[in-house]
Scaffold this motif. Structure first.
Motif, PDB file in Angstrom:
ATOM      1  N   THR A 132       0.835  -1.203   0.000  1.00 55.11           N
ATOM      2  CA  THR A 132       0.000   0.000   0.000  1.00 55.11           C
ATOM      3  C   THR A 132       0.868   1.251   0.000  1.00 55.11           C
ATOM      4  OG1 THR A 132      -1.736  -1.152   1.229  1.00 55.11           O
ATOM      5  CG2 THR A 132      -1.824   1.247   1.220  1.00 55.11           C
ATOM      6  N   ILE A 133       1.904   1.246   0.832  1.00 57.67           N
ATOM      7  CA  ILE A 133       2.786   2.409   0.924  1.00 57.67           C
ATOM      8  C   ILE A 133       3.452   2.696  -0.415  1.00 57.67           C
ATOM      9  CG2 ILE A 133       4.975   3.224   1.931  1.00 57.67           C
ATOM     10  CD1 ILE A 133       4.035   1.897   4.577  1.00 57.67           C
ATOM     11  N   SER A 180       0.107   2.871  -3.353  1.00 59.66           N
ATOM     12  CA  SER A 180      -1.093   3.677  -3.062  1.00 59.66           C
ATOM     13  C   SER A 180      -2.369   3.000  -3.557  1.00 59.66           C
ATOM     14  CB  SER A 180      -0.992   5.080  -3.658  1.00 59.66           C
ATOM     15  OG  SER A 180       0.098   5.762  -3.122  1.00 59.66           O
ATOM     16  N   GLY A 218      -4.564  -1.785   0.441  1.00 57.58           N
ATOM     17  CA  GLY A 218      -5.033  -1.225   1.705  1.00 57.58           C
ATOM     18  C   GLY A 218      -6.169  -2.047   2.301  1.00 57.58           C
ATOM     19  N   VAL A 261      -1.623   7.872   0.399  1.00 57.61           N
ATOM     20  CA  VAL A 261      -0.303   7.612   0.970  1.00 57.61           C
ATOM     21  C   VAL A 261       0.546   8.856   0.749  1.00 57.61           C
ATOM     22  CG1 VAL A 261       1.758   6.175   0.895  1.00 57.61           C
ATOM     23  CG2 VAL A 261      -0.488   5.147   0.501  1.00 57.61           C
ATOM     24  N   GLN A 262       1.095   9.377   1.850  1.00 55.00           N
ATOM     25  CA  GLN A 262       1.939  10.557   1.753  1.00 55.00           C
ATOM     26  C   GLN A 262       3.060  10.443   2.771  1.00 55.00           C
ATOM     27  OE1 GLN A 262      -0.103  14.250   2.590  1.00 55.00           O
ATOM     28  NE2 GLN A 262       0.955  15.214   0.874  1.00 55.00           N
ATOM     29  N   PHE A 306       5.194   8.005   3.429  1.00 61.47           N
ATOM     30  CA  PHE A 306       5.143   6.703   4.100  1.00 61.47           C
ATOM     31  C   PHE A 306       4.059   6.630   5.176  1.00 61.47           C
ATOM     32  CE2 PHE A 306       9.523   6.999   2.546  1.00 61.47           C
ATOM     33  CZ  PHE A 306       9.557   5.867   1.763  1.00 61.47           C
ATOM     34  N   SER A 307       3.052   7.445   5.060  1.00 65.53           N
ATOM     35  CA  SER A 307       1.924   7.445   6.000  1.00 65.53           C
ATOM     36  C   SER A 307       0.639   7.224   5.213  1.00 65.53           C
ATOM     37  CB  SER A 307       1.873   8.785   6.743  1.00 65.53           C
ATOM     38  OG  SER A 307       0.784   8.801   7.622  1.00 65.53           O
ATOM     39  N   ILE A 308      -0.221   6.356   5.744  1.00 67.67           N
ATOM     40  CA  ILE A 308      -1.463   6.016   5.067  1.00 67.67           C
ATOM     41  C   ILE A 308      -2.631   6.637   5.827  1.00 67.67           C
ATOM     42  CG2 ILE A 308      -2.955   4.146   4.262  1.00 67.67           C
ATOM     43  CD1 ILE A 308      -0.485   2.287   4.502  1.00 67.67           C
TER      44      ILE A 308
END
Length: 161
Positions: A48-49, A52, A57, A114-115, A117-119
């Motif tokens: 997912t990271i 995206s 996810g 995803v931005q 490394f944060s979902i």
């Protein structure tokens, strides 16, 4: 970053497959499935990271939901391969299986971003049930394992726990 995720996926998958092949009792099967669902979760989070993708996810949620249910089931049978009735298995696994099936729809995860490394995501109506389910099952699992530890007189079982 991707290397750590891939290594964790390989290790958990290997442990799960090894346990399923080596141990033919309830403990072994449940623990093997638990390891495999955790590996699915790890792989999906990392996928997912880096992609995206909503698919990955949603699969991450399915993996963690099933892992939590299997953790509770494992707490019921461990140690000593204790007997668990079919009705208890159904009761324990009904909610995780239902929620994990719902992850394929907008009822759990509608979208994600995803931005750095944060979902972050937009969640559906069943997410509130997951938010109750996850801590409840984890706390109950810990309670069962602690209770079993306190009750057991076997030094081997205490060491296993």
């Amino acid at each position: 970053m991707i290397t750590v995720g891939f290594i964790l996926f390989i290790l958990n998958s290997g442990l799960g497959i090894f346990t399923l092949l080596k141990r033919k009792n309830k403990e072994g099967v449940i623990f093997g499935l638990l390891s495999i669902t955790l590996s699915i979760w790890v792989l999906s989070v990392y996928a997912t990271i880096f992609t995206s993708s909503l698919f990955w996810g949603r699969l991450a949620f399915a993996g963690v939901i099933l892992s939590i249910g299997l953790l509770l089931l494992f707490a019921f049978v461990f140690p000593g391969n204790r007997r668990v009735g079919l009705s208890k298995v159904f009761f324990v696994l009904f909610l995780p299986v239902t929620l994990s099936c719902a992850t394929a729809t907008n009822l759990m995860v509608k979208s994600l971003v995803v931005q750095n490394f944060s979902i972050t995501g937009t969640f559906g109506t069943l997410m509130s049930i997951y938010q109750l389910y996850a801590p409840l099952y984890v706390i109950l699992s810990i309670f069962l394992i602690v209770r079993t530890y306190k009750k057991t007189t076997s030094e081997l079982h205490k060491n296993q726990i």
